[in-house]
Design a protein around this motif. Structure first.
Motif, PDB file in Angstrom:
ATOM      1  N   ALA A  82     -23.765 -73.367  21.782  1.00  0.00           N
ATOM      2  CA  ALA A  82     -23.527 -73.500  20.348  1.00  0.00           C
ATOM      3  C   ALA A  82     -22.450 -72.519  19.905  1.00  0.00           C
ATOM      4  CB  ALA A  82     -24.820 -73.254  19.572  1.00  0.00           C
ATOM      5  N   SER A  83     -21.636 -72.937  18.943  1.00  0.00           N
ATOM      6  CA  SER A  83     -20.596 -72.058  18.423  1.00  0.00           C
ATOM      7  C   SER A  83     -21.218 -70.887  17.672  1.00  0.00           C
ATOM      8  CB  SER A  83     -19.653 -72.836  17.505  1.00  0.00           C
ATOM      9  OG  SER A  83     -20.376 -73.434  16.449  1.00  0.00           O
ATOM     10  N   LYS A  84     -20.503 -69.778  17.615  1.00  0.00           N
ATOM     11  CA  LYS A  84     -21.024 -68.555  16.995  1.00  0.00           C
ATOM     12  C   LYS A  84     -20.666 -68.434  15.526  1.00  0.00           C
ATOM     13  CE  LYS A  84     -19.033 -66.326  20.372  1.00  0.00           C
ATOM     14  NZ  LYS A  84     -18.908 -67.408  21.382  1.00  0.00           N
ATOM     15  N   MET A  85     -19.682 -69.194  15.078  1.00  0.00           N
ATOM     16  CA  MET A  85     -19.306 -69.188  13.670  1.00  0.00           C
ATOM     17  C   MET A  85     -18.593 -70.499  13.362  1.00  0.00           C
ATOM     18  SD  MET A  85     -16.130 -66.452  13.722  1.00  0.00           S
ATOM     19  CE  MET A  85     -15.870 -66.652  11.967  1.00  0.00           C
ATOM     20  N   PRO A  86     -18.383 -70.820  12.083  1.00  0.00           N
ATOM     21  CA  PRO A  86     -17.726 -72.100  11.757  1.00  0.00           C
ATOM     22  C   PRO A  86     -16.369 -72.230  12.438  1.00  0.00           C
ATOM     23  CG  PRO A  86     -18.664 -71.115   9.784  1.00  0.00           C
ATOM     24  CD  PRO A  86     -18.796 -70.089  10.871  1.00  0.00           C
ATOM     25  N   GLY A  87     -16.131 -73.398  12.993  1.00  0.00           N
ATOM     26  CA  GLY A  87     -14.866 -73.613  13.682  1.00  0.00           C
ATOM     27  C   GLY A  87     -14.874 -74.887  14.490  1.00  0.00           C
ATOM     28  N   HIS A  88     -14.164 -74.864  15.601  1.00  0.00           N
ATOM     29  CA  HIS A  88     -14.000 -76.037  16.451  1.00  0.00           C
ATOM     30  C   HIS A  88     -14.096 -75.630  17.917  1.00  0.00           C
ATOM     31  CE1 HIS A  88     -12.538 -78.699  13.169  1.00  0.00           C
ATOM     32  NE2 HIS A  88     -12.085 -77.556  12.680  1.00  0.00           N
ATOM     33  N   ILE A  89     -14.527 -76.566  18.741  1.00  0.00           N
ATOM     34  CA  ILE A  89     -14.507 -76.413  20.189  1.00  0.00           C
ATOM     35  C   ILE A  89     -13.468 -77.392  20.722  1.00  0.00           C
ATOM     36  CG2 ILE A  89     -15.809 -76.635  22.325  1.00  0.00           C
ATOM     37  CD1 ILE A  89     -18.332 -75.919  20.708  1.00  0.00           C
ATOM     38  N   VAL A  90     -12.461 -76.863  21.415  1.00  0.00           N
ATOM     39  CA  VAL A  90     -11.315 -77.666  21.836  1.00  0.00           C
ATOM     40  C   VAL A  90     -11.289 -77.764  23.363  1.00  0.00           C
ATOM     41  CG1 VAL A  90      -8.799 -77.885  21.787  1.00  0.00           C
ATOM     42  CG2 VAL A  90     -10.019 -76.927  19.811  1.00  0.00           C
ATOM     43  N   PRO A  91     -11.341 -78.965  23.946  1.00  0.00           N
ATOM     44  CA  PRO A  91     -11.210 -79.099  25.403  1.00  0.00           C
ATOM     45  C   PRO A  91      -9.738 -79.078  25.808  1.00  0.00           C
ATOM     46  CG  PRO A  91     -11.631 -81.243  24.424  1.00  0.00           C
ATOM     47  CD  PRO A  91     -11.627 -80.259  23.292  1.00  0.00           C
ATOM     48  N   VAL A  92      -9.441 -78.399  26.899  1.00  0.00           N
ATOM     49  CA  VAL A  92      -8.071 -78.367  27.428  1.00  0.00           C
ATOM     50  C   VAL A  92      -8.124 -78.539  28.943  1.00  0.00           C
ATOM     51  CG1 VAL A  92      -7.052 -76.966  25.601  1.00  0.00           C
ATOM     52  CG2 VAL A  92      -8.105 -75.829  27.558  1.00  0.00           C
TER      53      VAL A  92
END
Length: 234
Positions: A82-92
C-alpha cells in the motif's frame, strides 16, 4: 505474474503470483499477503554483488538487506504493497540500455533481475528534506519496477539539450540518459529573499522525466510550523 494497481489517491499494488515467481522490495513495504508467500532476506538482487551492493545502499541511507517474496505451492499467491501517502504507483520497464534514476523513497518493488544502487547523494542543512539530504537511487538490470510518486505526477519528454530546472524534492524519476547537475537559484536576491531554497537540479535531455507534486520531505517541512513545540519534559 499479474500486477494490479488498485485505488485512486491512496493506491495499492497487488501481485498475483504463480508458484516459483518472486518479488523483491525494500524493508517495511509489505501490507498483506496470503499464507503461501515465503519471505526471506537477501543482499542480492539481479546478480548484484551481495554484501558490497548492500553496503552501497546503506551509504545512501537504505537497508543492507532487501525482502524477497516467493510464491510457494498451493495455487496463486497474493502479495500487496500500500502507498504511504496520496500519490501514484508507476510501473516502469528497466533494460540494460535504459537504467532508471528514482528518488530516495520511490522504489516500491521489482521483479528479480533489477539491481539498486545509490546514483547521487548530497547533504543539505537540517531544515531541508528533514535533514535527509538529497539522494537518488539507480535501477539497473532487466525487469519491471514499481515506483511510488507522491501527489500528482507530471511526465515530460526532453529533447537533446532541452533542460528543466527542478526543486530537488519534486524529482520523482528519470531515465538515465537524462543528465543531472546540482545548481543554485539564480540571483543573490532570489537566494536570500526568495524562500525557494538555494538549490535546483538541472535535468538535461534526451529522455523522459517524471516530476511529483507533493514530496514527503516538503510536506513535513510545510507542517512543521503547525506542530506543537517540544518542551524539556515532553
Amino acid at each position: 505474474m499479474q500486477a494490479n494497481i488498485k485505488g485512486t489517491t491512496m493506491p495499492v499494488l497487488e501481485f498475483l503470483l504463480s508458484p516459483g515467481e518472486s518479488i523483491i522490495s525494500p524493508h517495511g513495504e509489505l501490507s498483506w499477503m496470503s499464507p503461501n508467500v515465503q519471505m526471506s532476506q537477501t543482499t542480492n538482487s539481479g546478480g548484484a554483488r551481495g554484501l558490497m551492493a548492500g553496503l552501497k545502499r546503506v551509504a545512501g541511507g537504505g537497508g543492507l538487506f532487501m525482502t524477497r517474496y516467493d510464491a510457494t505451492g498451493g495455487g496463486t499467491a497474493l502479495l500487496c504493497f500500500a502507498s504511504k501517502m496520496p500519490g501514484h504507483i508507476v510501473p516502469v520497464d528497466v533494460q540494460p540500455q535504459t537504467p532508471m534514476i528514482v528518488h530516495r523513497h520511490g522504489w516500491l518493488a521489482s521483479t528479480p533481475g533489477i539491481t539498486t544502487n545509490v546514483a547521487f547523494q548530497k547533504t543539505f542543512s537540517r531544515s531541508l528534506f528533514g535533514g535527509e539530504g538529497f539522494v537518488l537511487q539507480r535501477l539497473d538490470g532487466q525487469g519491471r519496477a514499481w515506483i511510488e510518486l507522491s501527489g500528482e505526477v507530471s511526465p515530460y519528454t526532453l529533447g537533446p539539450g532541452q533542460q528543466m530546472l527542478v526543486h530537488p524534492g519534486h524529482i520523482g524519476m528519470f531515465e538515465a540518459s537524462v543528465q543531472f547537475t546540482m545548481t543554485t537559484v539564480p540571483g543573490i536576491r532570489n537566494k536570500v529573499f526568495g524562500g525557494d531554497g538555494l538549490f535546483l537540479v538541472a535535468l538535461t535531455g534526451p529522455g523522459q522525466i517524471w516530476l511529483q507534486s507533493m514530496p514527503l520531505p516538503n510536506l513535513a517541512h510545510s507542517l512543521e510550523p503547525y506542530l506543537p513545540e517540544r518542551t524539556g519534559n515532553s
